[in-house]
Design an enzyme around this catalytic site. Structure first.
Site, short mmCIF file in Angstrom:
data_model
loop_
_atom_site.label_atom_id
_atom_site.label_comp_id
_atom_site.label_asym_id
_atom_site.label_seq_id
_atom_site.Cartn_x
_atom_site.Cartn_y
_atom_site.Cartn_z
N ARG A 53 0.85 -1.19 0.00
CA ARG A 53 0.00 0.00 0.00
C ARG A 53 0.89 1.24 0.00
O ARG A 53 1.81 1.35 0.81
CB ARG A 53 -0.90 0.04 1.24
CG ARG A 53 -1.82 -1.15 1.40
CD ARG A 53 -2.81 -0.90 2.53
NE ARG A 53 -3.46 -2.12 2.96
CZ ARG A 53 -4.47 -2.71 2.34
NH1 ARG A 53 -4.93 -2.19 1.23
NH2 ARG A 53 -5.01 -3.82 2.82
N ARG A 83 -5.95 -5.55 -0.82
CA ARG A 83 -7.36 -5.21 -0.70
C ARG A 83 -7.58 -3.70 -0.57
O ARG A 83 -6.91 -3.04 0.23
CB ARG A 83 -7.98 -5.94 0.49
CG ARG A 83 -9.48 -5.85 0.58
CD ARG A 83 -10.04 -6.79 1.61
NE ARG A 83 -9.43 -6.58 2.92
CZ ARG A 83 -9.89 -7.13 4.03
NH1 ARG A 83 -10.94 -7.93 3.99
NH2 ARG A 83 -9.28 -6.89 5.18
N HIS A 113 3.39 -9.59 1.06
CA HIS A 113 3.05 -8.66 2.13
C HIS A 113 4.30 -8.14 2.85
O HIS A 113 4.21 -7.27 3.70
CB HIS A 113 2.13 -9.38 3.13
CG HIS A 113 1.43 -8.48 4.10
ND1 HIS A 113 1.71 -8.50 5.46
CD2 HIS A 113 0.47 -7.54 3.93
CE1 HIS A 113 0.93 -7.62 6.08
NE2 HIS A 113 0.18 -7.02 5.18
N TYR A 156 -0.46 4.81 12.34
CA TYR A 156 -0.22 3.40 12.68
C TYR A 156 1.10 3.30 13.43
O TYR A 156 2.08 3.95 13.06
CB TYR A 156 -0.12 2.53 11.43
CG TYR A 156 -1.39 2.30 10.66
CD1 TYR A 156 -2.55 3.02 10.91
CD2 TYR A 156 -1.43 1.35 9.64
CE1 TYR A 156 -3.71 2.80 10.18
CE2 TYR A 156 -2.59 1.12 8.91
CZ TYR A 156 -3.73 1.85 9.18
OH TYR A 156 -4.87 1.63 8.46
N ARG A 252 -4.11 -6.76 19.01
CA ARG A 252 -5.06 -5.66 18.80
C ARG A 252 -6.45 -6.17 18.43
O ARG A 252 -7.47 -5.65 18.90
CB ARG A 252 -4.56 -4.72 17.70
CG ARG A 252 -5.55 -3.60 17.37
CD ARG A 252 -4.97 -2.62 16.37
NE ARG A 252 -4.63 -3.25 15.11
CZ ARG A 252 -5.50 -3.45 14.11
NH1 ARG A 252 -6.77 -3.11 14.26
NH2 ARG A 252 -5.11 -4.00 12.99
N HIS A 280 -0.01 -1.52 15.24
CA HIS A 280 0.14 -2.25 13.99
C HIS A 280 1.41 -3.10 13.92
O HIS A 280 1.50 -4.00 13.09
CB HIS A 280 0.13 -1.24 12.82
CG HIS A 280 -0.01 -1.84 11.47
ND1 HIS A 280 1.02 -1.89 10.57
CD2 HIS A 280 -1.07 -2.41 10.86
CE1 HIS A 280 0.61 -2.47 9.44
NE2 HIS A 280 -0.66 -2.78 9.59
#
Length: 373
Positions: A53, A83, A113, A156, A252, A280
């Protein structure tokens, strides 16, 4: 200190020592500075980066395109199945290809990822005595627990590590070779990689703590992540608890492990921190008879992260930086008596209730005061 002033040589700073960034308490700017300097530096030959991202407006992608226009060999592994960011990533991939970058669209069946940036630089070792000057290739790396996204880096909580450790950089080189289709099975010195070694390494380290506890030695596991669902890991944590290992988990979101169950998990505590920033980072800690094995990663302990994604976990080797992660990623959050929620043995969360005589302690607030630049 962290290079933040234009003109500073960030490569020189990384060469002197590893740099640990803790976002959002510390700025994301040094990462952008590293990329922009690499794009302009005539000594830089190649830049390789994973992209999951980045956002529609991205200084990261601008720097990569600038590097390609300046003749650097730029390789970008773009995850098209991120996503909510599919269309944005398709657009960036087209722009990168248009300026000559080599774009790779991940691995079939496995989302990429991992958060990795690798820079290859040609440097000159000066002459000394009878030794002539010579040119060598040196690699520089950034690895993170979060995305290369300056906006989310402001909200984050994530760790990023800049390093010139050549063993770690060599591992990253092999992972990139694998992702671009020019490498096969690989053996890594420091990195744990999904879907290959990360799960087995985690199980092995949990079992080692359990063995140490059974022998009467101090044993402690701490882990922090977004979600804990993978069945084998959960069963191994239960066994470690029964062996006497102290286990502190900061999860979390969703957690399928039940803490505090007599005879099963009474040595396990599960907390969730709900505060100003979204928690995060993923951190794995094993006491290891005082050696304190500490890894950072982008991987939660879920089936998808451990078996169906390309992920990496990387060690923090510098003792000072390791102490920082333990303090900032665990100890300060475990002390939180206001924003922490504890899971009971039935899977219900209760907000921490501090005593009337105790002072309010909010981990994120303390980190802001400690680290904000």
């Amino acid at each position: 200190s962290i290079a933040t002033v234009p003109g500073d040589d960030i490569f020189e700073k990384i060469n002197r020592s590893d740099i640990l960034l803790h976002h959002p308490y510390q700025s994301f700017d040094p990462v952008l500075q590293l990329l922009h300097q690499a794009a302009k530096d005539p000594q830089v030959l190649a830049i390789k980066q994973t992209v999951y991202r980045t956002g529609e407006q991205s200084q990261v992608m601008d720097a990569l395109m600038e590097a390609a226009r300046n003749g650097k060999e730029v390789t970008v592994v773009v995850e098209l199945l991120a996503r909510f960011d599919e269309q944005t990533n398709i657009g960036w991939a087209a722009k990168l290809e248009a300026v000559g970058a080599h774009v790779v669209y991940g691995v079939v069946g496995h989302k990429c990822h991992a958060k990795m940036l690798l820079i290859v630089r040609q440097e000159t070792i000066p002459a000394s005595g009878r030794r002539k000057a010579k040119k060598v290739l040196r690699r520089y790396a950034h690895l993170g627990t979060g995305n290369y996204h300056p906006r989310t880096a402001k909200i984050y909580s994530d760790f990023g590590l800049m390093t010139a450790n050549q063993d770690i950089c060599e591992d990253m080189h092999h992972v990139f070779m694998q992702l671009t289709g020019t490498g096969g099975m690989i053996t890594l010195k420091h990195l744990w990689q999904s879907p290959f070694t990360m799960h087995s390494e985690l199980v092995a380290h949990i079992r080692r703590e359990a063995r140490n506890a059974k022998q009467g030695k101090k044993a402690h596991i701490m882990a922090k992540m977004n979600a804990l669902l993978e069945p084998t890991i959960i069963q191994e944590l239960y066994k470690a608890s029964q062996a006497g290992v102290k286990i502190d988990l900061i999860i979390r979101g969703v957690c399928a492990l039940q803490p505090g169950v007599p005879g099963l998990s009474e040595n396990i505590k599960v907390r969730s921190i709900i505060g100003r920033f979204l928690e995060h980072h993923r951190i794995y800690y094993f006491y290891a008879q005082g050696d304190e094995v500490l890894y950072l990663s982008s991987a939660d302990w879920m089936d998808r992260n451990l078996f169906r994604r390309v992920e990496v976990a990387f060690p923090v080797l510098d003792p000072k930086l390791k102490s920082r992660v333990i303090k900032e990623g665990f100890q300060m959050l475990l002390k939180d008596n206001t924003a922490a929620w504890h899971m009971d043995s039935e899977g219900h969360y209760q907000q921490t209730k501090r005593r009337a005589t105790s002072t309010e302690y909010i981990g994120q607030k303390e980190l802001v005061q400690l680290l904000t630049l």
